[in-house]
Scaffold this active site. Structure first.
Site, PDB file in Angstrom:
ATOM      1  N   ASP A  33      45.110  49.466  33.664  1.00 47.02           N
ATOM      2  CA  ASP A  33      44.746  48.596  34.936  1.00 47.02           C
ATOM      3  C   ASP A  33      45.997  48.019  35.599  1.00 47.02           C
ATOM      4  O   ASP A  33      46.952  48.055  35.105  1.00 47.02           O
ATOM      5  CB  ASP A  33      43.772  47.387  34.340  1.00 47.02           C
ATOM      6  N   TYR A  76      46.613  45.970  43.279  1.00 48.76           N
ATOM      7  CA  TYR A  76      46.502  47.348  43.974  1.00 48.76           C
ATOM      8  C   TYR A  76      45.536  47.411  44.994  1.00 48.76           C
ATOM      9  O   TYR A  76      45.771  48.195  45.945  1.00 48.76           O
ATOM     10  CB  TYR A  76      45.909  48.358  42.853  1.00 48.76           C
ATOM     11  N   GLY A  77      44.632  46.570  44.962  1.00 50.87           N
ATOM     12  CA  GLY A  77      43.524  46.406  45.985  1.00 50.87           C
ATOM     13  C   GLY A  77      43.798  46.370  47.470  1.00 50.87           C
ATOM     14  O   GLY A  77      42.864  46.603  48.211  1.00 50.87           O
ATOM     15  N   ASN A  90      38.756  49.784  39.042  1.00 54.47           N
ATOM     16  CA  ASN A  90      37.945  50.330  39.982  1.00 54.47           C
ATOM     17  C   ASN A  90      38.612  50.732  41.174  1.00 54.47           C
ATOM     18  O   ASN A  90      38.289  52.070  41.836  1.00 54.47           O
ATOM     19  CB  ASN A  90      36.752  49.362  40.567  1.00 54.47           C
ATOM     20  N   THR A  91      39.958  50.190  41.761  1.00 54.23           N
ATOM     21  CA  THR A  91      40.574  50.772  42.669  1.00 54.23           C
ATOM     22  C   THR A  91      41.169  52.028  42.485  1.00 54.23           C
ATOM     23  O   THR A  91      41.095  52.936  43.163  1.00 54.23           O
ATOM     24  CB  THR A  91      41.768  49.406  42.917  1.00 54.23           C
ATOM     25  N   THR A 133      37.265  45.141  37.621  1.00 58.09           N
ATOM     26  CA  THR A 133      37.309  44.656  36.267  1.00 58.09           C
ATOM     27  C   THR A 133      38.182  43.177  36.171  1.00 58.09           C
ATOM     28  O   THR A 133      38.036  42.688  34.930  1.00 58.09           O
ATOM     29  CB  THR A 133      37.984  45.947  35.337  1.00 58.09           C
ATOM     30  N   HIS A 134      38.671  42.621  36.942  1.00 62.93           N
ATOM     31  CA  HIS A 134      39.141  41.286  36.967  1.00 62.93           C
ATOM     32  C   HIS A 134      38.040  40.524  37.108  1.00 62.93           C
ATOM     33  O   HIS A 134      38.173  39.277  36.558  1.00 62.93           O
ATOM     34  CB  HIS A 134      40.170  41.304  38.318  1.00 62.93           C
TER      35      HIS A 134
END
Ligand code: DGL
Length: 294
Positions: A21, A53-54, A85-86, A212-213
């Site tokens: 992650d 990252y998003g 997910n990103t 996921t955060h």
């Protein structure tokens, strides 16, 4: 004599499941996976130094994710879960279609077994049609996940009648990475994004935490969301991995079974250990690593 030594070395080799992650979020997935599949060995990598990252572009997310994947493969991970997910939305397909064939053909030439990389979006999407009653679903994610439309496209394939709304929540990951998620200051941003998505569609009865955060904000989200169903990914990804391993002995048979978990971070190891221990409610000791540009 040589054969015995080779067999011994092989049986002692620790072949792990890698969990990746951008930061702390993947710990929510790791915890669920270890609950369902406790016997395997795990290597967690959080790229905290470069999180979030998003808010990055496709090229940057792909580059960072590929570096992490290559690192985990070098560290003897036979299977890697992009617990992000990103990264799943932006990098998984290119890695699976472009990079893994090259990596695996090099491994074949070196007489090594093949490896694979899996994401978290597909297992999550599969659960949605069975949960919503109104057929109105909301996706909460990072700006990159939302702009990729990955959730919308995947959901439309399996349930074309659903009405789907999306909301980017750019402040949630920075709040969590900064350890502010359980402080009163986080309330404002939880309220803001939930109000925004519900103003797009008031019939939403199911909200997907598509990052996921976000389970780390679950209590605050539930308080605002009231009776709306909240879907977190941990248990879904864990069950999906269990099923995948049952169907893919070529990876399952490579994995060693000592129930260990090692934590790596690109940030300060003590800082990661302290925060991760709170999220996991157990003390852990992380190691610092540098990801080099490939
Ligand atoms: N946990 C990552 C996800 O699931 C967070 C992305 C970020 O670093 O912004 O999308």
């Amino acid at each position: 004599m040589h054969l015995r030594l080779a067999t011994l070395q092989r049986s002692e080799q620790v072949i792990k499941i890698g969990i990746f992650d951008s930061g702390y979020g993947g710990l929510t997935i790791l915890e669920s996976i270890r609950r369902v599949l406790p016997k395997y060995d795990y290597l967690y990598l959080g790229d905290n130094a470069r999180a979030p990252y998003g808010t990055h572009s496709f090229d940057v997310i792909y580059q960072y994710t590929l570096e992490a994947v290559k690192y985990l493969i070098e560290q003897d991970c036979a299977l890697i879960i992009l617990a992000c997910n990103t990264a799943s939305a932006k990098a998984l397909r290119t890695i699976q279609q472009h990079d893994l064939p090259i990596i695996n053909s090099e491994r074949l030439n070196a007489n090594r077994e093949k490896v694979n990389v899996l994401g978290v979006i597909r297992p999550t999407v599969e659960a949605v049609p069975g949960i919503t009653k109104t057929g109105h679903v909301g996706i909460l994610g990072t700006p990159a996940t939302v702009s990729s439309e990955s959730y919308v496209l995947e959901l439309q394939k399996i349930a074309p009648n659903l009405t789907i709304s999306q909301q980017a929540c750019p402040m949630w990951v920075p709040l969590i990475e900064a350890g502010e998620h359980d402080k009163p200051g986080a309330d404002y941003f939880v309220d803001l994004y939930l109000r925004e998505i519900l103003s797009k569609d008031s019939k939403i009865d199911t909200l997907v935490l598509g990052c996921t955060h976000y389970p780390l904000l679950a209590k605050k989200i539930e308080q605002v969301a009231g009776s709306i169903q909240i879907i977190a990914q941990g248990a879904l990804v864990a069950e999906s991995l269990k099923d995948y391993l049952a169907r893919h002995p070529e990876y399952r048979k490579q994995l060693s079974e000592n129930s260990t978990c090692t934590y790596l971070t690109t940030e300060n190891a003590d800082r990661f250990s302290q925060s991760a221990s709170t999220f996991l409610s157990a003390p852990i000791h992380a190691q610092h690593i540098d990801l080099i540009t490939v």
